[in-house]
Design a protein around this motif. Structure first.
Motif, PDB file in Angstrom:
ATOM      1  N   PHE A 130     -28.154  -1.467 -35.163  1.00 15.72           N
ATOM      2  CA  PHE A 130     -27.707  -2.357 -36.237  1.00 15.72           C
ATOM      3  C   PHE A 130     -27.503  -1.513 -37.484  1.00 15.72           C
ATOM      4  CE2 PHE A 130     -28.113  -5.724 -39.409  1.00 15.72           C
ATOM      5  CZ  PHE A 130     -27.625  -6.859 -38.772  1.00 15.72           C
ATOM      6  N   ASP A 131     -26.374  -1.663 -38.152  1.00 17.61           N
ATOM      7  CA  ASP A 131     -26.089  -0.870 -39.343  1.00 17.61           C
ATOM      8  C   ASP A 131     -26.892  -1.359 -40.542  1.00 17.61           C
ATOM      9  OD1 ASP A 131     -24.339   0.641 -37.898  1.00 17.61           O
ATOM     10  OD2 ASP A 131     -22.521  -0.109 -38.859  1.00 17.61           O
ATOM     11  N   ALA A 132     -27.203  -0.436 -41.442  1.00 19.65           N
ATOM     12  CA  ALA A 132     -28.040  -0.740 -42.601  1.00 19.65           C
ATOM     13  C   ALA A 132     -27.254  -1.186 -43.817  1.00 19.65           C
ATOM     14  CB  ALA A 132     -28.878   0.497 -42.972  1.00 19.65           C
ATOM     15  N   ASP A 133     -25.931  -1.179 -43.743  1.00 18.83           N
ATOM     16  CA  ASP A 133     -25.119  -1.442 -44.932  1.00 18.83           C
ATOM     17  C   ASP A 133     -24.689  -2.897 -45.084  1.00 18.83           C
ATOM     18  OD1 ASP A 133     -23.242  -1.661 -42.932  1.00 18.83           O
ATOM     19  OD2 ASP A 133     -22.029   0.042 -43.579  1.00 18.83           O
ATOM     20  N   GLY A 134     -25.181  -3.773 -44.210  1.00 21.33           N
ATOM     21  CA  GLY A 134     -24.876  -5.187 -44.333  1.00 21.33           C
ATOM     22  C   GLY A 134     -23.633  -5.652 -43.599  1.00 21.33           C
ATOM     23  N   GLN A 135     -23.015  -4.776 -42.801  1.00 17.09           N
ATOM     24  CA  GLN A 135     -21.792  -5.167 -42.099  1.00 17.09           C
ATOM     25  C   GLN A 135     -22.055  -6.071 -40.902  1.00 17.09           C
ATOM     26  OE1 GLN A 135     -18.172  -2.373 -42.169  1.00 17.09           O
ATOM     27  NE2 GLN A 135     -19.860  -1.017 -41.641  1.00 17.09           N
ATOM     28  N   HIS A 136     -23.189  -5.902 -40.252  1.00 19.81           N
ATOM     29  CA  HIS A 136     -23.462  -6.642 -39.025  1.00 19.81           C
ATOM     30  C   HIS A 136     -24.144  -7.975 -39.321  1.00 19.81           C
ATOM     31  CE1 HIS A 136     -23.431  -2.588 -36.662  1.00 19.81           C
ATOM     32  NE2 HIS A 136     -22.227  -3.077 -36.852  1.00 19.81           N
ATOM     33  N   GLN A 137     -23.943  -8.933 -38.414  1.00 21.47           N
ATOM     34  CA  GLN A 137     -24.450 -10.292 -38.588  1.00 21.47           C
ATOM     35  C   GLN A 137     -25.572 -10.566 -37.579  1.00 21.47           C
ATOM     36  OE1 GLN A 137     -22.827 -11.931 -41.220  1.00 21.47           O
ATOM     37  NE2 GLN A 137     -21.940  -9.877 -41.289  1.00 21.47           N
ATOM     38  N   VAL A 138     -26.665 -11.120 -38.071  1.00 19.79           N
ATOM     39  CA  VAL A 138     -27.807 -11.409 -37.210  1.00 19.79           C
ATOM     40  C   VAL A 138     -27.421 -12.389 -36.106  1.00 19.79           C
ATOM     41  CG1 VAL A 138     -30.149 -12.351 -37.137  1.00 19.79           C
ATOM     42  CG2 VAL A 138     -29.428 -10.940 -39.083  1.00 19.79           C
ATOM     43  N   ARG A 139     -26.581 -13.358 -36.426  1.00 19.81           N
ATOM     44  CA  ARG A 139     -26.192 -14.343 -35.414  1.00 19.81           C
ATOM     45  C   ARG A 139     -25.475 -13.684 -34.235  1.00 19.81           C
ATOM     46  NH1 ARG A 139     -22.725 -15.271 -39.751  1.00 19.81           N
ATOM     47  NH2 ARG A 139     -20.513 -14.849 -39.334  1.00 19.81           N
ATOM     48  N   ASP A 140     -24.780 -12.570 -34.493  1.00 20.23           N
ATOM     49  CA  ASP A 140     -24.126 -11.858 -33.397  1.00 20.23           C
ATOM     50  C   ASP A 140     -25.151 -11.191 -32.487  1.00 20.23           C
ATOM     51  OD1 ASP A 140     -21.514 -12.541 -34.113  1.00 20.23           O
ATOM     52  OD2 ASP A 140     -21.317 -10.836 -35.461  1.00 20.23           O
ATOM     53  N   VAL A 141     -26.219 -10.669 -33.071  1.00 13.33           N
ATOM     54  CA  VAL A 141     -27.286 -10.081 -32.250  1.00 13.33           C
ATOM     55  C   VAL A 141     -27.896 -11.150 -31.353  1.00 13.33           C
ATOM     56  CG1 VAL A 141     -29.456  -8.806 -32.264  1.00 13.33           C
ATOM     57  CG2 VAL A 141     -27.776  -8.386 -34.060  1.00 13.33           C
ATOM     58  N   VAL A 142     -28.132 -12.321 -31.908  1.00 13.90           N
ATOM     59  CA  VAL A 142     -28.698 -13.425 -31.122  1.00 13.90           C
ATOM     60  C   VAL A 142     -27.791 -13.751 -29.934  1.00 13.90           C
ATOM     61  CG1 VAL A 142     -29.332 -15.865 -31.154  1.00 13.90           C
ATOM     62  CG2 VAL A 142     -29.933 -14.391 -33.089  1.00 13.90           C
ATOM     63  N   ALA A 143     -26.486 -13.834 -30.182  1.00 14.20           N
ATOM     64  CA  ALA A 143     -25.540 -14.151 -29.105  1.00 14.20           C
ATOM     65  C   ALA A 143     -25.491 -13.036 -28.070  1.00 14.20           C
ATOM     66  CB  ALA A 143     -24.148 -14.390 -29.689  1.00 14.20           C
ATOM     67  N   MET A 144     -25.586 -11.798 -28.512  1.00  7.39           N
ATOM     68  CA  MET A 144     -25.540 -10.672 -27.586  1.00  7.39           C
ATOM     69  C   MET A 144     -26.798 -10.609 -26.724  1.00  7.39           C
ATOM     70  SD  MET A 144     -23.790  -7.972 -30.248  1.00  7.39           S
ATOM     71  CE  MET A 144     -23.638  -6.538 -29.158  1.00  7.39           C
ATOM     72  N   ILE A 145     -27.942 -10.949 -27.311  1.00  8.33           N
ATOM     73  CA  ILE A 145     -29.182 -11.003 -26.528  1.00  8.33           C
ATOM     74  C   ILE A 145     -29.097 -12.111 -25.480  1.00  8.33           C
ATOM     75  CG2 ILE A 145     -31.644 -11.557 -26.648  1.00  8.33           C
ATOM     76  CD1 ILE A 145     -31.718 -10.097 -29.334  1.00  8.33           C
TER      77      ILE A 145
END
Length: 220
Positions: free
Chosen positions: A78-93
């Motif tokens: 996960f990138d540290a600069d704020g580009q990635h979305q937590v909801r996308d991680v949830v969907a990927m998991i």
């Protein structure tokens, strides 16, 4: 989460993540600002490189640390600069949980032309994918997306040797070499003035191609 001089955003990024995922590992890659202190205050596990080694090295360090934690079974970059979305991680998991893949890679392109991706970056990403035989073999549309979710099998065998931006090409090569089952998941990347100021998209794209090309000639 690899981090280099992200003091202005790191606490918010970690806070958003920890609202859903309590275990966040930040690899401070030789920052000259308060990134490590702020990451600790935000509740992250912090591992520090005394000098800047590059994103690939930071990811490898972070995975090595995380896979030693008791009960660790699912991992994400996960990138540290704020580009990635937590909801996308949830969907990927959730996608990983189907059990038919070992790694899920984010894509900006699977659903057609992405919205919000700067035109130069879009051209570079498409060019890199077109020049990558490995990406074509795996039918990946956005192989150099930094948002990835993977299982213990991948984490246990991950051995990134390219320290810089070219680690993205190496990561994809390792999927093919190890026979890991892979799928893509559409994700949204949030481009801000801050995140875009962190790097040169064209130069990074050239580095990815060059480092991936060089890796083929170096023994592992």
């Amino acid at each position: 989460m690899p981090a280099f001089n992200e003091a202005s955003v790191i606490a918010d990024v970690i806070g958003n993540l920890r609202a859903t995922f309590p275990n966040v590992v930040v690899v401070d890659d030789g920052s000259h600002d308060d990134t490590p202190a702020l990451a600790r205050q935000a509740g992250a596990h912090v591992v520090t490189h005394p000098v800047n080694l590059g994103q690939g090295a930071a990811i490898q360090t972070g995975v090595e640390y995380a896979r030693k934690r008791p009960g660790a079974q699912v991992f994400a970059t996960f990138d540290a600069d704020g580009q990635h979305q937590v909801r996308d991680v949830v969907a990927m998991i959730e996608r990983l949980g189907h059990g038919d893949v070992d790694i899920v890679v984010g894509t900006r392109f699977a659903a057609g032309p992405p919205t919000g991706v700067p035109i130069l970056k879009r051209i570079v990403l498409k060019t890199v994918a077109a020049l990558s035989p490995t990406s074509r073999k795996l039918k990946l549309t956005d192989a150099h997306n930094g948002l990835r979710v993977f299982n213990r099998t991948v984490a246990g065998d991950l051995d990134i040797t390219v320290n810089g931006m070219g680690h993205a090409s190496e990561f994809i090569a390792l999927i093919l070499e190890n026979g890991w089952r892979v799928a893509e998941q559409p994700v949204e990347i949030l481009y801000t003035d801050y995140s875009m100021s962190k790097g040169q998209p064209l130069l990074n794209g050239i580095n990815i191609v060059f480092d991936g090309f060089l890796r083929k000639r170096l023994p592992r």
